[in-house]
Every structure is written in C-alpha cells, then in structure tokens.
Design a protein around this motif. Structure first.
Motif, PDB file in Angstrom:
ATOM      1  N   LEU A   8      -5.294   1.282   6.257  1.00 24.41           N
ATOM      2  CA  LEU A   8      -3.832   1.283   5.480  1.00 24.41           C
ATOM      3  C   LEU A   8      -2.341   1.855   6.523  1.00 24.41           C
ATOM      4  O   LEU A   8      -1.734   0.929   6.516  1.00 24.41           O
ATOM      5  CB  LEU A   8      -3.004   2.369   4.376  1.00 24.41           C
ATOM      6  N   GLU A   9      -2.838   2.896   6.988  1.00 17.02           N
ATOM      7  CA  GLU A   9      -1.982   3.108   8.486  1.00 17.02           C
ATOM      8  C   GLU A   9      -1.738   1.970   9.187  1.00 17.02           C
ATOM      9  O   GLU A   9      -0.579   1.603   9.582  1.00 17.02           O
ATOM     10  CB  GLU A   9      -2.908   4.669   9.304  1.00 17.02           C
ATOM     11  N   LYS A  14       1.128  -2.856  11.480  1.00 16.37           N
ATOM     12  CA  LYS A  14       1.407  -4.192  11.878  1.00 16.37           C
ATOM     13  C   LYS A  14       1.911  -4.983  11.062  1.00 16.37           C
ATOM     14  O   LYS A  14       2.717  -6.487  11.354  1.00 16.37           O
ATOM     15  CB  LYS A  14      -0.177  -4.399  12.170  1.00 16.37           C
ATOM     16  N   GLU A  15       2.047  -5.008   9.495  1.00 15.11           N
ATOM     17  CA  GLU A  15       2.490  -6.140   8.744  1.00 15.11           C
ATOM     18  C   GLU A  15       3.176  -5.442   7.076  1.00 15.11           C
ATOM     19  O   GLU A  15       3.700  -5.903   6.445  1.00 15.11           O
ATOM     20  CB  GLU A  15       1.096  -6.304   8.494  1.00 15.11           C
ATOM     21  N   GLY A  16       3.901  -3.699   7.717  1.00 10.85           N
ATOM     22  CA  GLY A  16       4.245  -3.387   6.875  1.00 10.85           C
ATOM     23  C   GLY A  16       5.631  -4.020   6.190  1.00 10.85           C
ATOM     24  O   GLY A  16       6.006  -4.195   5.051  1.00 10.85           O
ATOM     25  N   LYS A  17       6.724  -4.884   6.911  1.00  9.30           N
ATOM     26  CA  LYS A  17       7.635  -5.640   6.866  1.00  9.30           C
ATOM     27  C   LYS A  17       7.097  -6.163   5.917  1.00  9.30           C
ATOM     28  O   LYS A  17       8.296  -6.833   4.761  1.00  9.30           O
ATOM     29  CB  LYS A  17       8.666  -6.042   7.641  1.00  9.30           C
ATOM     30  N   GLU A  18       6.213  -6.863   5.613  1.00  7.75           N
ATOM     31  CA  GLU A  18       6.041  -7.768   5.154  1.00  7.75           C
ATOM     32  C   GLU A  18       5.021  -6.870   3.621  1.00  7.75           C
ATOM     33  O   GLU A  18       5.510  -8.114   2.241  1.00  7.75           O
ATOM     34  CB  GLU A  18       4.538  -8.902   5.374  1.00  7.75           C
ATOM     35  N   LEU A  19       4.054  -6.300   3.805  1.00 10.23           N
ATOM     36  CA  LEU A  19       3.541  -5.696   2.832  1.00 10.23           C
ATOM     37  C   LEU A  19       4.311  -5.211   1.229  1.00 10.23           C
ATOM     38  O   LEU A  19       3.646  -5.012   0.595  1.00 10.23           O
ATOM     39  CB  LEU A  19       2.312  -5.057   2.951  1.00 10.23           C
ATOM     40  N   LEU A  20       5.754  -4.308   2.369  1.00  7.55           N
ATOM     41  CA  LEU A  20       6.523  -4.281   0.982  1.00  7.55           C
ATOM     42  C   LEU A  20       7.131  -4.449   0.760  1.00  7.55           C
ATOM     43  O   LEU A  20       8.015  -3.941  -0.165  1.00  7.55           O
ATOM     44  CB  LEU A  20       6.735  -3.060   2.418  1.00  7.55           C
ATOM     45  N   THR A 234      -2.520  -4.260  -2.223  1.00  2.38           N
ATOM     46  CA  THR A 234      -3.846  -4.215  -2.496  1.00  2.38           C
ATOM     47  C   THR A 234      -4.450  -5.007  -2.199  1.00  2.38           C
ATOM     48  O   THR A 234      -5.801  -5.484  -1.499  1.00  2.38           O
ATOM     49  CB  THR A 234      -3.748  -3.829  -3.873  1.00  2.38           C
ATOM     50  N   GLN A 235      -3.954  -6.526  -1.709  1.00  2.00           N
ATOM     51  CA  GLN A 235      -4.399  -8.114  -1.691  1.00  2.00           C
ATOM     52  C   GLN A 235      -4.840  -7.712  -0.319  1.00  2.00           C
ATOM     53  O   GLN A 235      -6.303  -8.036   0.952  1.00  2.00           O
ATOM     54  CB  GLN A 235      -3.803  -8.989  -1.830  1.00  2.00           C
TER      55      GLN A 235
END
Length: 256
Positions: A8-9, A14-20, A234-235
């Motif tokens: 998760l970290e 790496k992808e926080g801007k997209e995943l959130l 989750t995905q």
C-alpha cells in the motif's frame, strides 16, 4: 499484514494521484488483463478488454445485468433451488421465474425447453437462464460436461442467453476442473461471472463478468449510474497480489 502495508505504501508513492481519484468504470486494466489471462484455459480463449468489466462483488453483476436486460414481467429460468440473493435481485427488477430441478449432475437442462414453452404460452418473454455450474449454492451439485454442452445448444436454439455464475469453481477438493459453459459458446450467448470473494477474501468486494462486448458495454453504462467505479485502490492491491503469484499459492491453502 506488514507485506500488504508495504504494498500500500509503495502504491501510494508510485500511483497515489491516480488511485485516490475516481477510476475507470470498467475497472483497472491490469487486473482485467490478469483475469483474462488466468482464465484462458477454463474459458477456451483469452478474452479481450472490451469483454470484461470489474464489479463491486459478483452480486453487482446480477444487478447490472438485470438493468441491462430485464423489463418487468420478463422470465428468468433458474435451478430449483438456487441462490437466494439472486432471486432477490431479479425480483427487485420485476422478474418472474420458471424453475427446473437439479440432480447429481447439476441443473437438469433437458427440462429448460419445457420451461421456455410454458413462459411463451402465458405470453411472457424468457430473457435469461441463470445457473451456478460448480458446487451449486445451495444444492452443492456440479453440472456435468454433457449438460454444459447441451445448455449452450438450448441457449442458441431458443435465443436465450446464459449467465454462468461461478464463484466456487476454483475451490475444488477433488476431481478434474471442468471447462466452463462459456468455452462451448463461440456465438457469445453466455456470460461468465465470478469474484475474488471465495479465493482471496469477501472484503475485497471485487468481482467480474465476461461476455459479448455489446452487453458488457450496456452494463458499464448502468454501472456509471450505480457507483461510477469500484475501488481503484482495492483493484490495484489485488493486481499486485495476483501478479506477484500469491493467488495461485493461496488457493491450495484455502482448499486444504
């Protein structure tokens, strides 16, 4: 647990801007591609990305398909008995039912034409055949290979699509894994649904449905109205889990 927290970290960095943010309605393309490749032997081929959509649990598959296909009064043919929550979902959309029994070889598909004719005589349209092919809930039966082929033939003859619900297929204690009904249906009249609930955990709330791209597109449109998208976070975690090989290692453990 530390392993998942580490993933998760890493994902957030790496992808926080997209995943959130909101994700695509059809679901994470990496996870969809993994599912398509993982199921290719059971499905008879590797399906395209326009033939698969991720859902909030396989329960949502039933609801989206009902929105896309059913009008009040339309008939669904089911096993007797069948999954109680499926009945509830379809009833919420105004469906009526014709049932056929199950025996040691699963749904007695030879009786489906009789059920279709009964519905026709009463002036009703049969829109769907719903079946749980492996370790049926609640009867526990598995549809024989011969009946899977016959079900496709009946579906094609009468022009009634099949929803093959398969949440338990990979939790087989003994015997050989049987090809899906989907694999015998090159004309695209079978939809295949499953989920991660039984093979990873119910709390993932991630399922999928595979089928003809036109009906998948219709289901995607209704999903936009229902919840916009299932959880991108989750995905992404599920994709990491599967891509690292943990899913194939986990299944033998939960079977034991």
């Amino acid at each position: 647990l530390r392993k998942y927290i580490g993933w998760l970290e890493s994902l957030l960095k790496k992808e926080g801007k997209e995943l959130l943010q909101y994700g695509t309605t059809e679901g994470d393309p990496r996870l969809r591609a993994f599912i398509a490749h993982w199921l290719k032997d059971s499905l008879g081929r590797e399906v395209g990305m326009d033939e698969i959509i991720l859902t909030t649990g396989s329960q949502q598959v039933l609801d989206l398909l009902a929105w896309a296909m059913l009008d009040p009064g339309d008939v669904i043919i089911t096993e007797d008995p069948t999954y109680l929550s499926a009945i509830s979902v379809f009833e919420n959309h105004g469906a009526a039912f014709e049932t056929v029994p199950v025996d040691a070889d699963g749904m007695v598909v030879e009786k489906i034409p009789e059920a279709i004719e009964r519905a026709k005589k009463s002036g009703r349209k049969v829109k769907l055949i719903y079946t749980i092919v492996n370790f049926q809930n609640p009867a526990g039966t598995t549809m024989s290979l011969a009946r899977r082929k016959e079900l496709v033939a009946i579906s094609e003859k009468y022009g009634v699509p099949v929803l093959e619900d398969d949440p338990y297929g990979y939790i087989r204690y003994d015997g050989e894994h049987l090809p899906s009904v989907f694999s015998f249906a090159p004309k695209g009249n079978v939809l295949y649904a499953s989920s991660f609930s039984k093979i990873v955990s119910p709390g993932t709330r991630t399922g999928w449905v595979i089928g003809d791209k036109a009906i998948i597109r219709q289901m995607a449109i209704f999903k936009q109205f229902a919840d916009l998208c299932s959880s991108p976070m989750t995905q992404a975690l599920l994709y990491e889990y599967c891509n690292k090989g943990y899913l194939v290692k986990h299944i033998p453990k939960i079977i034991d």
